[in-house]
Design a protein around this motif. Structure first.
Motif, short mmCIF file in Angstrom:
data_model
loop_
_atom_site.label_atom_id
_atom_site.label_comp_id
_atom_site.label_asym_id
_atom_site.label_seq_id
_atom_site.Cartn_x
_atom_site.Cartn_y
_atom_site.Cartn_z
N UNK A 63 9.59 3.26 -0.18
CA UNK A 63 8.70 4.15 -0.90
C UNK A 63 7.29 3.91 -0.37
N UNK A 64 6.80 4.84 0.45
CA UNK A 64 5.51 4.65 1.10
C UNK A 64 4.38 4.51 0.10
N UNK A 65 4.44 5.25 -1.00
CA UNK A 65 3.38 5.19 -2.00
C UNK A 65 3.29 3.78 -2.60
N UNK A 66 4.42 3.23 -2.99
CA UNK A 66 4.40 1.88 -3.57
C UNK A 66 4.01 0.85 -2.52
N UNK A 67 4.47 1.05 -1.30
CA UNK A 67 4.12 0.14 -0.21
C UNK A 67 2.60 0.12 -0.02
N UNK A 68 1.99 1.30 0.00
CA UNK A 68 0.53 1.38 0.13
C UNK A 68 -0.18 0.76 -1.07
N UNK A 69 0.40 0.92 -2.24
CA UNK A 69 -0.21 0.32 -3.43
C UNK A 69 -0.20 -1.20 -3.35
N UNK A 70 0.82 -1.78 -2.72
CA UNK A 70 0.86 -3.24 -2.58
C UNK A 70 -0.24 -3.72 -1.62
N UNK A 71 -0.56 -2.90 -0.63
CA UNK A 71 -1.69 -3.22 0.25
C UNK A 71 -2.98 -3.28 -0.57
N UNK A 72 -3.17 -2.26 -1.40
CA UNK A 72 -4.37 -2.20 -2.24
C UNK A 72 -4.42 -3.37 -3.22
N UNK A 73 -3.28 -3.71 -3.81
CA UNK A 73 -3.23 -4.79 -4.80
C UNK A 73 -3.60 -6.13 -4.17
N UNK A 74 -3.05 -6.39 -2.98
CA UNK A 74 -3.35 -7.66 -2.32
C UNK A 74 -4.82 -7.76 -1.93
N UNK A 75 -5.37 -6.68 -1.38
CA UNK A 75 -6.76 -6.72 -0.94
C UNK A 75 -7.72 -6.73 -2.13
N UNK A 76 -7.33 -6.08 -3.22
CA UNK A 76 -8.17 -6.11 -4.42
C UNK A 76 -8.27 -7.54 -4.95
N UNK A 77 -7.16 -8.25 -4.99
CA UNK A 77 -7.17 -9.64 -5.45
C UNK A 77 -8.00 -10.51 -4.50
N UNK A 78 -7.94 -10.21 -3.21
CA UNK A 78 -8.67 -10.97 -2.20
C UNK A 78 -10.18 -10.78 -2.35
N UNK A 79 -10.59 -9.54 -2.61
CA UNK A 79 -12.02 -9.24 -2.63
C UNK A 79 -12.67 -9.54 -3.97
N UNK A 80 -11.92 -9.40 -5.07
CA UNK A 80 -12.51 -9.60 -6.40
C UNK A 80 -12.25 -11.00 -6.96
N UNK A 81 -11.24 -11.70 -6.41
CA UNK A 81 -10.82 -13.02 -6.91
C UNK A 81 -10.42 -12.95 -8.38
N UNK A 82 -9.97 -11.79 -8.80
CA UNK A 82 -9.61 -11.60 -10.20
C UNK A 82 -8.18 -12.08 -10.44
N UNK A 83 -7.97 -12.65 -11.62
CA UNK A 83 -6.62 -13.07 -12.00
C UNK A 83 -5.84 -11.89 -12.58
N UNK A 84 -6.56 -10.80 -12.85
CA UNK A 84 -5.92 -9.59 -13.38
C UNK A 84 -5.45 -8.74 -12.20
N UNK A 85 -4.15 -8.54 -12.10
CA UNK A 85 -3.60 -7.80 -10.96
C UNK A 85 -3.85 -6.31 -11.11
N UNK A 86 -4.01 -5.64 -9.97
CA UNK A 86 -4.16 -4.19 -9.96
C UNK A 86 -2.89 -3.58 -10.58
#
Length: 338
Positions: A20-43
Motif C-alpha cells: 500500500x503505497x499510501x501507508x508506506x509513504x506515511x511511514x516515511x513521514x512518521x519516522x522523519x517527524x519523530x526524528x525532527x521533533x523528538x516527540x514521544x507522540x507518534x504521528x
C-alpha cells in the motif's frame, strides 16, 4: 523504531504484490517527524489514511454511477472527484541552484493530504489507495494501473489505465516501489546540505569536495548543525541521511551507498562511513574491464563513476583511515591518563 519496522513490512508486502503505497509513504513521514521533533507522540498514521478512505465514501455517496460497469469510466469519475471536487493538484517545483526540485513539504504525505497539493508520485499513492478502496467496495471489478505522465500536457496528473494497456516511453508505471523510491529521492535532494549538481543522480561530488576541503558552494558545520549554502533552504544532514539509508535498503543502485557513506563521514561516524564506501567500491563495475565499444547507456545504468569521482572517493577514504588511526592512537593515551 516502530515506523521503520512498518516501513520494512510494507516493503515485504510490496514484493508480494500487496503493498500500500499510501501507508508506506506515511511511514516515511512518521519516522522523519519523530526524528525532527523528538516527540514521544507518534504521528497518527491511520488517521491520515482514514482521510482518503473517507473521501472514497464521499465519492460513493455523491459521484458514483452504480450502473457504470466500465472500470476506466469509474476511474475517470474518481479522478475528477479527487482533482476537481477535492482540489488535489500537482505542486510547483522550486528552483534551487539552477535545478528544479520538489519541496520536502510537498513530499511528506501528512502535509500533502490536508493541503491537497503534492509531488506527482505522492498524488499517485493517493489515487492508488482510492482505486483500491473502490475495488474493496465493489465499485471496481478489476485492478487498474496508476501511471504518471513524463511530460506535462493536457493530463499531467497521475491517472488510471488498464493493466494490459501499453505504457510506452511517455508514462511511468507508478508501482508502490517506484512511488516510495521517488519520494525518498526527492527528500534526499531537498535535504542535501550541499550544492546538488544539476542533472546529477547523486550528491556525492559536492559533499566529498567539502570533506576534503576543496572550494565550492558548500554547507559549513556550526555547533553540530549544518548551515546550508545559498539556495539550499531545507539543508538537513540527518534527514538526508535517513532518506538515503532507506534508499540503500530499497535500491540496488551502488551510488546510494556512496552518498550514504559521505553523509556518515560528515556526521563523524567514520567507521560506518568507511564500511559503506568500501562496500560501494566492491559493487561498482571496473572501468578497465568494460569494453570500449559498449554504449554510454551501459555505463549510466551500471553507475560507472568518473575518474574524478574515484579520485575524490580515494581521498575521502584516505582521510577516514587517518582519522581512525588517530582515534586508535588517542584511545590508549586517554586510558593511561586516567
Amino acid at each position: 523504531s516502530e515506523a521503520r519496522s512498518e516501513f520494512m513490512r510494507q516493503q515485504n508486502a510490496a514484493q508480494s504484490g500487496e503493498g500500500d503505497a499510501l501507508e508506506w509513504c506515511m511511514q516515511i513521514a512518521a519516522e522523519d517527524d519523530a526524528l525532527s521533533t523528538h516527540s514521544v507522540v507518534e504521528l497518527p498514521v491511520q488517521m491520515y489514511i482514514k482521510r482518503v478512505d473517507n473521501m472514497v465514501n464521499d465519492f460513493l455517496v455523491t459521484s458514483w454511477d452504480k450502473e457504470e460497469k466500465d472500470p476506466i469510466k469509474v476511474a475517470r469519475a474518481a479522478e475528477k472527484f479527487l482533482y476537481e471536487t477535492k482540489g488535489y493538484t500537482k505542486a510547483a517545483m522550486q528552483t534551487v541552484i539552477d535545478m528544479q526540485v520538489y519541496s520536502p513539504y510537498r513530499v511528506y504525505m501528512h502535509n500533502v493530504l490536508p493541503q491537497a497539493c503534492g509531488a506527482p508520485s505522492v498524488l499517485a499513492a493517493v489515487l492508488q489507495r482510492f482505486l483500491k478502496k473502490l475495488k474493496d467496495f465493489g465499485a471496481l471489478q478489476v485492478d487498474l494501473r496508476v501511471v504518471i505522465p513524463v511530460f506535462a500536457g493536457e493530463q499531467d496528473l497521475p491517472y488510471a489505465q488498464g493493466m494490459d494497456e501499453d505504457i510506452g516511453i511517455v508514462l511511468i508505471d507508478a508501482t508502490p516501489e517506484y512511488i516510495v523510491q521517488d519520494s525518498l529521492k526527492n527528500l534526499k535532494m531537498g535535504f542535501w546540505p550541499w550544492e546538488w549538481i544539476p542533472n546529477s543522480p547523486n550528491g556525492f561530488v559536492s559533499a566529498a569536495q567539502a570533506a576534503v576541503g576543496q572550494d565550492g558552494r558548500f554547507g559549513r558545520k556550526v555547533a553540530g548543525t549544518f548551515v546550508p549554502p545559498k539556495g539550499r533552504p531545507y539543508g538537513d544532514v540527518t534527514r538526508a541521511l535517513n532518506a538515503t539509508e532507506r534508499l540503500v535498503i530499497l535500491d540496488n543502485e551502488p551510488m546510494q551507498l556512496r552518498d550514504y557513506g559521505i553523509l556518515l563521514f560528515h556526521l563523524e561516524r567514520y567507521q560506518d562511513a568507511y564500511n559503506a564506501l568500501n562496500e560501494y567500491k566492491e559493487k561498482i563495475p571496473d572501468l578497465d574491464e568494460i569494453p570500449a565499444e559498449l554504449p554510454v547507456t551501459f555505463l549510466m545504468n551500471n553507475q560507472a563513476p568518473s575518474a574524478y569521482e574515484m579520485e575524490l572517493l580515494d581521498k575521502v577514504m584516505t582521510l577516514i583511515e587517518l582519522k581512525l588511526a588517530e582515534s586508535a592512537f588517542a584511545a590508549p593515551a586517554a586510558i593511561k591518563d586516567e
